[in-house]
Design a protein around this motif. Structure first.
Motif, PDB file in Angstrom:
ATOM      1  N   UNK A  41      50.416 -22.800  -8.861  1.00  0.00           N
ATOM      2  CA  UNK A  41      50.099 -24.053  -8.983  1.00  0.00           C
ATOM      3  C   UNK A  41      48.636 -24.563  -9.036  1.00  0.00           C
ATOM      4  N   UNK A  42      48.613 -24.108  -7.809  1.00  0.00           N
ATOM      5  CA  UNK A  42      47.296 -24.352  -6.807  1.00  0.00           C
ATOM      6  C   UNK A  42      46.289 -22.849  -6.229  1.00  0.00           C
ATOM      7  N   UNK A 144      46.342 -30.641  -8.806  1.00  0.00           N
ATOM      8  CA  UNK A 144      45.704 -30.660  -7.315  1.00  0.00           C
ATOM      9  C   UNK A 144      44.319 -30.083  -6.219  1.00  0.00           C
ATOM     10  N   UNK A 145      43.259 -29.847  -6.827  1.00  0.00           N
ATOM     11  CA  UNK A 145      42.362 -29.575  -6.665  1.00  0.00           C
ATOM     12  C   UNK A 145      41.782 -30.439  -6.218  1.00  0.00           C
ATOM     13  N   UNK A 214      35.727 -20.369   3.109  1.00  0.00           N
ATOM     14  CA  UNK A 214      37.771 -20.314   2.363  1.00  0.00           C
ATOM     15  C   UNK A 214      38.937 -20.668   3.171  1.00  0.00           C
ATOM     16  N   UNK A 215      39.037 -20.241   5.202  1.00  0.00           N
ATOM     17  CA  UNK A 215      39.857 -20.303   5.533  1.00  0.00           C
ATOM     18  C   UNK A 215      39.611 -22.368   5.455  1.00  0.00           C
ATOM     19  N   UNK A 216      38.755 -23.119   5.845  1.00  0.00           N
ATOM     20  CA  UNK A 216      39.489 -24.348   5.848  1.00  0.00           C
ATOM     21  C   UNK A 216      39.467 -24.838   4.839  1.00  0.00           C
ATOM     22  N   UNK A 217      39.569 -24.266   3.036  1.00  0.00           N
ATOM     23  CA  UNK A 217      40.085 -24.795   1.877  1.00  0.00           C
ATOM     24  C   UNK A 217      41.966 -24.399   1.860  1.00  0.00           C
ATOM     25  N   UNK A 224      49.876 -28.339  -0.522  1.00  0.00           N
ATOM     26  CA  UNK A 224      49.710 -28.281  -2.049  1.00  0.00           C
ATOM     27  C   UNK A 224      50.510 -27.007  -2.537  1.00  0.00           C
ATOM     28  N   UNK A 225      50.749 -26.157  -2.044  1.00  0.00           N
ATOM     29  CA  UNK A 225      51.819 -24.601  -1.545  1.00  0.00           C
ATOM     30  C   UNK A 225      50.238 -23.363  -2.154  1.00  0.00           C
TER      31      UNK A 225
END
Ligand SMILES: [Zn+2]
Lengths: 236, 89
Positions: A41-42, A144-145, A214-217, A224-225
């Motif tokens: 979903x995310x 969920x973003x 990218x890693x932080x996100x 949120x999976x």
């Protein structure tokens, strides 16, 4: 002895690489990309291969009119760029008198030339710079973003403040990042038939900080999976 | 968290900005005495009250801008150029 200046007939074509390490790398449009496919979903996707061309021009002159969007907004177009058969471009008003034009991978020379021609006709003082290999770009996708971004960014992401087509620059995980809300309206979006897409954000930063962002996100999205997927555009 | 309102971007966390110091009118380079230059370059009024300041929005629009800020309450407002010109007279 072979002449070092003569190209070897079977020399491999150069491959462009994103600063973000790919999963199961394969080559597409001259770029090494992730072969991952996620239906979570995310998701987060590395979109660095997209052509990225920056334009600086007077805040409210003729060029601003041709580009069609002002500071703080993003829109697909303009028609003048597509006249030469260029693929659709996303024009982002990324700063006062500053624009970022995003288009399909491999099109940056054509986009730059088209923009230069467009600008030459106005007589205004402006600059066009191809930033494709100097920046990193990624796409977050999923309802969920905004909740996830709220953990690393202080901006109110509600529809009233950052609706679809809004663009701003702020701090994300302490890194200066351009954010564009660009909802997805493809077949995978549950609400596509109703005309409302899936929440999605493009995040754009300096190349040297791409892997960090990218890693932080991914870290912020763990609860949120979140999963890594290949280019959303290609998958759509 | 202190919020500062950028004239381009709106209210943002103050950590997005760099303080550029008090701004005063620059003396004429051909007429100023060394003392006047020293005052201009190195001395601040540091009032308790309204102060005219320069800020740089490095994490946003990357623009310099001027505001008036109350140093006691951190209340701040865009500069009314006409009122500022009258105050200098
Ligand atoms: Zn700003």
């Amino acid at each position: 002895m072979s002449d070092p200046n003569t190209p070897t007939p079977n020399a491999p074509t150069p491959i462009a690489r994103s600063p973000i390490a790919p999963i199961n790398p394969r080559v597409e449009n001259g770029w090494e990309v992730s072969d991952a496919r996620s239906t979570a979903a995310l998701t987060i996707a590395d979109e660095t291969p997209l052509a990225k061309v920056a334009v600086r021009a007077p805040f409210a002159g003729a060029i601003a009119g041709l580009l069609g969007v002002g500071f703080g907004r993003a829109a697909r177009g303009p028609a003048s760029l597509q006249a030469d058969g260029l693929p659709e471009a996303l024009v982002v008003g990324s700063g006062p008198g500053e624009w970022l034009v995003l288009a399909a991978p491999g099109t940056s020379p054509a986009v730059r030339q088209r923009l230069e021609a467009l600008i030459a006709g106005t007589g205004e003082f402006a600059s066009v710079v191809d930033l494709t290999h100097g920046r990193a770009l990624m796409r977050l996708r999923g309802e969920d973003s905004p909740a996830m971004l709220a953990k690393v960014c202080a901006i109110d992401l509600s529809d009233d403040v950052v609706g679809n087509g809004a663009a701003f620059r702020s701090s994300v995980a302490r890194l200066v990042t351009d954010i564009v809300r660009d909802d997805c309206f493809d077949a995978r979006s549950a609400g596509a038939a109703r005309g409302d897409g899936v929440r999605s954000y493009l995040l754009h930063c300096e190349r040297s900080s791409g892997q960090y962002l990218f890693d932080a996100l991914l870290d912020a999205g763990a609860e949120f999976g979140i999963e890594v997927t290949g280019s959303v555009r290609a998958a759509g | 968290m202190m919020l500062l309102t950028c004239p381009w971007c709106g209210p943002r966390n103050s950590t997005e900005f760099r303080f550029g110091g008090e701004s005063h009118p620059r003396p004429r380079p051909d007429a100023a005495t060394p003392e006047e230059w020293r005052d201009y370059l190195y001395f601040a009024t540091n009032p308790r009250g309204w102060s005219r300041e320069t800020w740089y929005h490095g994490s946003g629009c990357r623009r310099y801008f001027a505001i008036e800020r109350h140093t006691e309450t951190n209340e701040h407002r865009a500069i009314d150029e006409r009122r500022a010109a009258e105050a200098r007279r």
